[in-house]
Design a protein around this motif. Structure first.
Motif, short mmCIF file in Angstrom:
data_model
loop_
_atom_site.label_atom_id
_atom_site.label_comp_id
_atom_site.label_asym_id
_atom_site.label_seq_id
_atom_site.Cartn_x
_atom_site.Cartn_y
_atom_site.Cartn_z
N HIS A 59 0.83 -1.20 0.00
CA HIS A 59 0.00 0.00 0.00
C HIS A 59 0.87 1.26 0.00
CE1 HIS A 59 -3.35 2.69 0.91
NE2 HIS A 59 -2.60 3.20 1.89
N LEU A 60 1.92 1.25 0.81
CA LEU A 60 2.82 2.40 0.85
C LEU A 60 3.57 2.57 -0.46
CD1 LEU A 60 4.25 1.93 4.46
CD2 LEU A 60 2.84 3.84 3.65
N ARG A 61 3.88 1.46 -1.12
CA ARG A 61 4.57 1.55 -2.41
C ARG A 61 3.68 2.22 -3.46
NH1 ARG A 61 5.54 -3.28 -2.71
NH2 ARG A 61 4.19 -4.05 -4.36
N LEU A 62 2.38 1.90 -3.43
CA LEU A 62 1.44 2.55 -4.35
C LEU A 62 1.32 4.05 -4.05
CD1 LEU A 62 -1.43 -0.10 -4.55
CD2 LEU A 62 0.18 0.52 -6.36
N LEU A 81 13.87 11.57 -4.25
CA LEU A 81 13.75 10.33 -5.01
C LEU A 81 14.96 9.43 -4.82
CD1 LEU A 81 12.26 11.79 -8.31
CD2 LEU A 81 11.08 10.29 -6.69
N ALA A 82 16.16 10.05 -4.74
CA ALA A 82 17.38 9.26 -4.54
C ALA A 82 17.34 8.52 -3.22
CB ALA A 82 18.59 10.18 -4.60
N GLY A 83 16.72 9.14 -2.21
CA GLY A 83 16.69 8.53 -0.89
C GLY A 83 15.57 7.54 -0.68
N SER A 84 14.49 7.68 -1.43
CA SER A 84 13.31 6.85 -1.13
C SER A 84 12.94 5.84 -2.20
CB SER A 84 12.10 7.75 -0.86
OG SER A 84 11.84 8.57 -1.99
N ASP A 121 5.44 8.92 3.40
CA ASP A 121 5.41 7.53 2.94
C ASP A 121 6.62 6.75 3.44
OD1 ASP A 121 3.01 7.71 1.59
OD2 ASP A 121 3.94 8.34 -0.28
N LEU A 122 7.79 7.38 3.37
CA LEU A 122 9.01 6.71 3.81
C LEU A 122 8.99 6.48 5.32
CD1 LEU A 122 11.50 5.66 2.40
CD2 LEU A 122 12.66 7.81 2.91
#
Length: 565
Positions: A15-18, A62-65, A285-286
């Motif tokens: 769910h978090l990935r979505l 984006l690089a971190g997550s 999200d992360l």
């Protein structure tokens, strides 16, 4: 039938990935807009600082997550482009100039970088390999569980008949489950019931090889192996350690030291490494991903995204460690760490930075402002859990040094008194019945005078060990002073408390201590009182002390319940 925990965590992470993908699509659209804005101007147009900074911050996130959510190619490419823009973001802006000062060549490189950033959206369609543990490789999620002493099963193997008879009797008296078995003849299911194996120096190789075969060489599953040996020089110890021994004892065996060694080794292998973790990361999200993973591993976690709430959250939650993002919009993680340290209460709080920053000097500079460690995003879930376990374990160790008596490992005087008051308040609030007991070694001055203070210390440690092994994990034990101890038995009647303490008195009187070839035994007197019968914990403690005095007057070596006259 309940839902499989592994499936439950997998659903949460999916769910978090979505959710991450949805936000990433919007951020990548923003990058495309910045790229279009820059390429739409003429070649002599100067770059706007806000455009480059906006692109850099988006790429940094984006690089971190991205890798954490399975988009490894997107994360790697965002990191590459982020590093190309970073020098421009560090350009001095104190003059208020909204435009960057760059050469024509640098401008073209920047434009090319932004164009490439604008095309990153296609990488969202790459095959995703989500870091979700399967049932076969999710041991790190399950956690380990501490064992009550009655569940610590010690197997004696390959020792002389006399040693086995003595150890079986002595260790059983400490509360361990003990058996004499040949490890080489055990089945796989039988082997998994073992908590500890004690064997001889001569049989060490055979027993160690048998354990390797039974557990497939998995060191995390093998029970600790104690060797009873003769030699004690460096070379002999090295050989024994190389053959698989986890500890070495010499005959005649000090049973108190052996019991402590068994408990320590089993505890180190089976303990649950958990704790309370506060996460501050503006990427919600992360932060939620980290929270879900850490909670599945047994931690109590609170995740927040607003730095302005951190002080109130610390005071309310009181975490063992804190995970802190380095860049959070207008706020700097190192500055937040520094202001947290303003309060003496949080000077010793372990703070761990989470960032995609890879420059070692930048990391050191950030740590110099108040943190203890630097974890680089993205990191695997197992790496995050292990790092949290290590830090929480270390924090708990340091706390134990503050509140525990150095000789016995029991709570110090002031801390056991606090626990008595806490349990008294709990009894009043929940209408529970609990007991406080005051224990005292009989004729202990004579032990010190006739056998020396070293023997006296051995006797005190032996009683502390016996109490830890015979009582429940929920019971609280403290060294009140000298040879006096205090025990709190939650949800226990005075009759039940008397029965338990009588068993401890009998077990302790059966223990033999040796000094210069002379054996001695020591008895124990106990007074107990019901916590719920008094107006305060200290009143109940005084009543238990009075009952102890009555026990001494009545002949010692037993238990007396306080009765109001």
């Amino acid at each position: 039938m309940g839902k499989d925990p592994t499936t439950d965590i997998a659903d949460k992470l999916a769910h978090l990935r979505l959710s991450f993908r949805g936000k990433a699509e919007g951020e990548l659209d923003q990058l495309s807009e910045v790229a279009s804005k820059v390429t739409g101007g003429n070649q002599k147009q100067r770059l706007l600082r806000e455009d480059v900074m906006s692109a850099y911050q988006l790429l940094h996130r984006l690089a971190g997550s991205a890798g954490t959510f399975g988009y490894t190619m997107l994360g790697a490419e965002a990191r590459r482009l982020e590093q190309r823009l970073k020098p421009l973001t560090e350009q001095d802006a104190s003059n208020g100039d909204t435009k960057l000062v760059v050469s024509a060549e640098e401008r073209q490189k920047t434009v090319d970088t932004l164009v490439q950033a604008g095309r990153l959206r296609a990488l969202l369609d790459e095959p995703v390999v989500p870091p979700i543990p399967s049932a076969s490789n999710s041991e790190w999620l399950k956690g380990n569980h501490g064992l009550p002493v009655s569940d610590i099963h010690v197997v004696l193997c390959g020792l002389s008949e006399g040693s086995q008879v003595f150890l079986e009797y002595a260790l059983s008296n400490y509360g361990f489950s003990v058996s004499r078995q040949e490890v080489t003849a055990l089945s796989f299911s039988q082997a998994h019931l073992m908590s500890m194996v004690v064997t001889s120096e001569d049989r060490l190789s055979d027993v160690s090889s048998a354990l390797d075969s039974l557990f497939g060489g998995d060191e995390s599953l093998k029970p600790p192996l104690i060797c009873v040996g003769r030699s004690d020089d460096f070379r002999a110890r090295y050989v024994l350690a190389d053959k698989g021994a986890d500890a070495l004892f010499h005959e005649p065996i000090d049973i108190t030291m052996l019991a402590e060694g068994i408990e320590r080794l089993v505890s180190e292998q089976s303990r649950t490494v958990s704790g309370k973790i506060l996460i501050l990361d503006d990427d919600e999200d992360l932060a939620e991903h980290y929270r879900a993973v850490l909670e599945a591993a047994g931690f109590i976690v609170r995740a927040i995204s607003d730095p302005e709430t951190v002080l109130s959250e610390l005071s309310e939650f009181f975490p063992d460690i804190m995970l802190l993002d380095v860049l959070m919009g207008e706020y700097s993680g190192p500055t937040v760490a520094k202001l947290i340290r303003f309060d003496p209460e949080w000077v010793s709080l372990p703070i761990i930075y989470l960032s995609s920053e890879q420059d070692k000097q930048v990391q050191l500079d950030a740590m110099a402002k108040g943190a203890d460690e630097f974890l680089t995003k993205p990191m695997s879930d197992s790496h995050l859990v292990r790092a949290a376990q290590i830090r929480c374990y270390r924090a708990r160790q340091l706390n134990e040094l503050l509140i525990r008596d150095s000789l016995t490992g029991l709570l110090k005087h002031s801390f056991i008194k606090q626990e008595v008051e806490k349990e008294h308040a709990r009894c009043k609030r929940l209408s529970h019945c609990s007991v406080v007991a005051m224990l005292d070694l009989d004729h202990f001055k004579k032990v010190n005078d006739q056998h020396g203070h070293r023997t006296g210390d051995v006797v005190i440690k032996a009683l502390a060990s016996l109490l830890k092994r015979r009582l429940r994990s929920t019971d609280l034990i403290g060294r009140y002073g000298g040879e006096e101890f205090v025990v709190v038995l939650p949800e226990c009647t005075t009759q039940e408390g008397q029965s338990v303490m009588n068993q401890i008195c009998h077990a302790f009187s059966d223990q033999l201590f040796t000094n210069n070839g002379v054996s001695l035994s020591v008895t124990l007197s106990v007074g107990i009182a019901s916590l719920s019968s008094f107006g305060s914990g200290s009143d109940a403690l005084n009543a238990a002390d009075q009952a102890l005095y009555e026990r001494k007057e009545a002949g010692r070596n037993g238990v007396t319940i306080f009765h109001q006259g």
